[in-house]
Design a protein around this motif. Sequence first.
Motif, PDB file in Angstrom:
ATOM      1  N   UNK B  29       1.080  -1.200  -0.145  1.00  0.00           N
ATOM      2  CA  UNK B  29       0.119   0.084   0.084  1.00  0.00           C
ATOM      3  C   UNK B  29       0.857   1.205   0.061  1.00  0.00           C
ATOM      4  N   UNK B  30       0.706   2.012  -0.770  1.00  0.00           N
ATOM      5  CA  UNK B  30       1.378   3.378  -1.078  1.00  0.00           C
ATOM      6  C   UNK B  30       0.569   4.567  -1.471  1.00  0.00           C
ATOM      7  N   UNK B  31       1.115   5.673  -1.002  1.00  0.00           N
ATOM      8  CA  UNK B  31       0.296   6.856  -1.389  1.00  0.00           C
ATOM      9  C   UNK B  31       0.676   7.350  -2.739  1.00  0.00           C
ATOM     10  N   UNK B  32       0.337   8.466  -3.132  1.00  0.00           N
ATOM     11  CA  UNK B  32       0.616   9.106  -4.457  1.00  0.00           C
ATOM     12  C   UNK B  32       1.978   9.847  -4.228  1.00  0.00           C
ATOM     13  N   UNK B  33       2.311  10.348  -3.129  1.00  0.00           N
ATOM     14  CA  UNK B  33       3.607  11.074  -2.816  1.00  0.00           C
ATOM     15  C   UNK B  33       4.599  10.057  -2.700  1.00  0.00           C
ATOM     16  N   UNK B  35       4.641   7.099  -4.113  1.00  0.00           N
ATOM     17  CA  UNK B  35       4.758   6.510  -5.446  1.00  0.00           C
ATOM     18  C   UNK B  35       5.497   7.673  -6.416  1.00  0.00           C
ATOM     19  N   UNK B  36       5.540   8.678  -5.993  1.00  0.00           N
ATOM     20  CA  UNK B  36       6.191   9.682  -6.764  1.00  0.00           C
ATOM     21  C   UNK B  36       7.807   9.690  -6.582  1.00  0.00           C
ATOM     22  N   UNK B  37       8.120   9.365  -4.921  1.00  0.00           N
ATOM     23  CA  UNK B  37       9.516   9.225  -4.519  1.00  0.00           C
ATOM     24  C   UNK B  37      10.202   7.694  -5.342  1.00  0.00           C
ATOM     25  N   UNK B  38       9.467   6.947  -5.188  1.00  0.00           N
ATOM     26  CA  UNK B  38       9.846   5.514  -5.305  1.00  0.00           C
ATOM     27  C   UNK B  38      10.120   5.316  -7.089  1.00  0.00           C
ATOM     28  N   UNK B  59      -6.637  -0.277  -9.057  1.00  0.00           N
ATOM     29  CA  UNK B  59      -6.142   0.307  -7.808  1.00  0.00           C
ATOM     30  C   UNK B  59      -7.289   0.503  -6.895  1.00  0.00           C
ATOM     31  N   UNK B  60      -7.165   0.591  -5.852  1.00  0.00           N
ATOM     32  CA  UNK B  60      -8.002   0.863  -4.785  1.00  0.00           C
ATOM     33  C   UNK B  60      -7.586   2.080  -3.740  1.00  0.00           C
ATOM     34  N   UNK B  61      -8.437   2.812  -3.413  1.00  0.00           N
ATOM     35  CA  UNK B  61      -8.104   3.722  -2.391  1.00  0.00           C
ATOM     36  C   UNK B  61      -8.348   3.346  -0.978  1.00  0.00           C
ATOM     37  N   UNK B  75      -3.991   6.297   0.643  1.00  0.00           N
ATOM     38  CA  UNK B  75      -3.015   5.007   0.506  1.00  0.00           C
ATOM     39  C   UNK B  75      -3.737   4.002  -0.710  1.00  0.00           C
ATOM     40  N   UNK B  76      -3.081   3.712  -1.437  1.00  0.00           N
ATOM     41  CA  UNK B  76      -3.405   2.758  -2.638  1.00  0.00           C
ATOM     42  C   UNK B  76      -3.132   1.591  -2.558  1.00  0.00           C
ATOM     43  N   UNK B  77      -3.973   0.604  -2.855  1.00  0.00           N
ATOM     44  CA  UNK B  77      -3.246  -0.769  -2.847  1.00  0.00           C
ATOM     45  C   UNK B  77      -4.013  -1.426  -4.231  1.00  0.00           C
ATOM     46  N   UNK B  78      -3.299  -2.647  -4.504  1.00  0.00           N
ATOM     47  CA  UNK B  78      -3.900  -3.213  -5.888  1.00  0.00           C
ATOM     48  C   UNK B  78      -5.197  -3.810  -5.321  1.00  0.00           C
ATOM     49  N   UNK B  79      -6.118  -3.570  -6.292  1.00  0.00           N
ATOM     50  CA  UNK B  79      -7.381  -4.202  -5.966  1.00  0.00           C
ATOM     51  C   UNK B  79      -7.602  -5.927  -6.178  1.00  0.00           C
ATOM     52  N   UNK B  80      -7.700  -6.253  -5.192  1.00  0.00           N
ATOM     53  CA  UNK B  80      -7.517  -7.845  -5.082  1.00  0.00           C
ATOM     54  C   UNK B  80      -8.626  -8.571  -5.922  1.00  0.00           C
ATOM     55  N   UNK B  81      -9.816  -7.840  -5.965  1.00  0.00           N
ATOM     56  CA  UNK B  81     -10.990  -8.313  -6.768  1.00  0.00           C
ATOM     57  C   UNK B  81     -10.966  -7.728  -8.206  1.00  0.00           C
ATOM     58  N   UNK B  82      -9.591  -7.239  -8.728  1.00  0.00           N
ATOM     59  CA  UNK B  82      -9.740  -6.535 -10.279  1.00  0.00           C
ATOM     60  C   UNK B  82      -9.824  -8.051 -11.113  1.00  0.00           C
ATOM     61  N   UNK B  83      -9.280  -8.670 -10.635  1.00  0.00           N
ATOM     62  CA  UNK B  83      -9.397 -10.200 -11.431  1.00  0.00           C
ATOM     63  C   UNK B  83      -9.077 -11.614 -10.675  1.00  0.00           C
ATOM     64  N   UNK B  84      -8.997 -12.477 -11.155  1.00  0.00           N
ATOM     65  CA  UNK B  84      -8.468 -14.014 -10.706  1.00  0.00           C
ATOM     66  C   UNK B  84      -8.160 -14.705 -11.769  1.00  0.00           C
ATOM     67  N   UNK B  85      -7.332 -15.862 -11.383  1.00  0.00           N
ATOM     68  CA  UNK B  85      -6.924 -16.714 -12.060  1.00  0.00           C
ATOM     69  C   UNK B  85      -6.960 -18.093 -11.930  1.00  0.00           C
ATOM     70  N   UNK B  86      -6.762 -18.784 -12.912  1.00  0.00           N
ATOM     71  CA  UNK B  86      -6.907 -20.490 -12.691  1.00  0.00           C
ATOM     72  C   UNK B  86      -5.367 -20.887 -12.801  1.00  0.00           C
ATOM     73  N   UNK B  87      -4.786 -21.848 -11.812  1.00  0.00           N
ATOM     74  CA  UNK B  87      -3.810 -22.553 -12.122  1.00  0.00           C
ATOM     75  C   UNK B  87      -4.059 -24.147 -12.105  1.00  0.00           C
TER      76      UNK B  87
END
Lengths: 399, 399
Positions: B29-33, B35-38, B59-61, B75-87
């Motif tokens: 989880x990261x903020x935009x600020x 993210x700017x630094x990194x 992304x999700x806030x 803070x932003x993080x990857x949306x875990x529900x953005x998708x799923x996969x089959x293995x």
Amino acid sequence: MSTFVRGNKDLIKAINRNLILNTVRRHGALSRTQLTEISRLSVGAVSQITQELIKDAWLLEVGEGDYTGGRRQTLLRLNPDAGCAIGLKLMEHRIVCALTDLEAKVLRYQDLPMPVDHDPMVIVTALTEAVETTVNASGVDRRKLLGVGVGVAGVTYPQTGIVHYSPYLGWHDLPLAELMRVRLHLPVYIENDVNTLTLSEQLFGAGRHIENFVVVTIGRGIGMGMVINHQLYQGAKGGMGELGHITFDAAGPMCSCGKHGCLEAFAADPAVIAYVRHSRSAEDAPRTLEDVISLAQAGDALAKAALRRSGEILGIGLSTIVNLLCPSLIIVSGEGVVAGEFRIAPMMDALRAHTFNGLLDDVQVIVEATDDHAWARGSASLVMGKLFESPLIEAGIAV
Amino acid sequence: MSTFVRGNKDLIKAINRNLILNTVRRHGALSRTQLTEISRLSVGAVSQITQELIKDAWLLEVGEGDYTGGRRQTLLRLNPDAGCAIGLKLMEHRIVCALTDLEAKVLRYQDLPMPVDHDPMVIVTALTEAVETTVNASGVDRRKLLGVGVGVAGVTYPQTGIVHYSPYLGWHDLPLAELMRVRLHLPVYIENDVNTLTLSEQLFGAGRHIENFVVVTIGRGIGMGMVINHQLYQGAKGGMGELGHITFDAAGPMCSCGKHGCLEAFAADPAVIAYVRHSRSAEDAPRTLEDVISLAQAGDALAKAALRRSGEILGIGLSTIVNLLCPSLIIVSGEGVVAGEFRIAPMMDALRAHTFNGLLDDVQVIVEATDDHAWARGSASLVMGKLFESPLIEAGIAV
DNA sequence: TTAGCTTATTTCATTGAGTGAAAAAAGATT
DNA sequence: AATCTTTTTTCACTCAATGAAATAAGCTAA
């Protein structure tokens, strides 16, 4: 810690400028129209970039193409006089120095004895003098010299220019690049010698366009360099490619490195010589690999057996590389690839016998001897490698 | 034939979008600020790209950061529900199927018998049914399914989705990905099973941020996967990583592959079992590796010797990897890393004994067992690998 | 409660590199 | 000299990053 690629206009410019430069370099001579087709850039971009590269003297307009019905194409090629490079190879008893053009063609070559005093300052002085005298003797304008590459046996840290360990010279963590840079006022690049050879194969040799290939050197030791995904591979902290020190037989005799049963202890040149010497009187015992080969050519069974056994074990070493990496090309080189029928043929047979299934079908094997010129050209290639390196690498490709 | 990277606005956009996505993914989880630094992008670019990624639901806030004197960071993080996969992992007698989120967390797991009829159509039907039933049982919206990854023992051509050779199933050049894709109407990715495990280590495991690492699997066979310069390495035509079939002793017995003296024939699980069985009566002879371990734990000298010998030879195999590649990390996994004190400790000792000079100092070795979940997650990682892959790789990095 | 302070985030004018159509240039043929 | 074809340059346009300025948001203290 890896930096990530960040995109902006400067990166685009650098990528495309590099793309044009390398496309011309690889094809020899191209028109702007051909460049447009190959690079897939727009005509406008090609026009502007070539204009800049001509202004900066990297490219030259050379003649015209064939008539195809309209205006003739103006052919462009890399300006061989755009700059030159010095390649230094530090051997056990000699310093080899070559001045080359941008295509690694040797313009001037010099060969000096290595000072017996291995004090770093003594050798640094000898090296810088070798550079100066070679450049002076060549008549080339010193301002055209773009940099100096140094190839050293042992472990190097190319990023910091430090020789971590040199077995011949007994150095430990010597900042050789910096010491030379302040004297020469030129960029100085350090690399392990096998890696310099690998780089020159990538830039100017059989490794052009090849995504993954391996260079194996056979001589006093057995070395290895790798290009993987179009990049010279540097293992953790510069260590890697110790093909000579993979264990061939854990129960074998002690190697010079202190371990037991290394491949090198069975298959490198000294092992071949020792194999024959131990069964002979002191007088007619061979002292060099050439002696052994002469004996073999005269029909000596022991010499033949020594060379064959060395070849077989080398072949098993090569099979390990194929089984693990399956590169599309293996270049076998070094001073030791001389006794074709006696040593190399058994090597190839063993390679085939010990490679998994059809893995070898996709692997091309080239055998080519190496001389002093090749080593010096390899060192000089360090300079060209930097020059033509993709800006993506400098940016640190991280995925 | 390699394509070259050509720079334009689209590439820049893709690079930076990917950069932001991966930076968030790796940091949690990261903020935009932050993210700017990194990312070292400008605030404006980060603002715009995050806005787009939020709009596209990648992304999700989530909540706010600590108070540092002014406006709190969002803070932003990857949306875990953005998708799923089959293995899917194809084992000898079973099909393992897992539905995972974007972080390879298993949401639903299923385990089916492999059809005895190895006809490709029969198995393709079983595989597609496994996908459908798993998704249905999970309750996840099928539209969120981004793709299917399949891990297969043997040689695969991931680019074309073809299984070149599958030892368990007897397939030759089967276009498995295409057969499944037309039935499922989803992207289907095929890979060698060890490579799927390697990829999941790179994306979600100990290999995160690591430029060069190797995964070695020990079990019925001995396999190897490599990440080099942040990229999963694919040798010429998908062949590579046959660590089990490097020659350990040219005079050794014949291996199942037809060659003599392969590492696998000495050190894989079947070799351990055979070692003990041959010296025992039929009744109390061990049938599985677990049997051997039980015997060893009960103090049986023969079982202990079998495990130790296997470990020692595995250690020599690992030393070969270190001597040649010197990766900064080696992950030893697979079903065979169970008998710690009896098998793994001797392995580590042998690794140390057979590695050149100080080469091992820079290498981290992790030993971790693998279960069915890990294999299935590995297969699912193929989908995430594509998703988060740098556009530079798709463009074909050529230098 | 509110003014003041600090930090986060967005907005927006600017820059500049690639794009591709159109113009110009160059050479050969008739 | 006119015409044709192809090559190369020019130029208006687009769009992404940049970075300064504006705005937003929250905490503190009077």
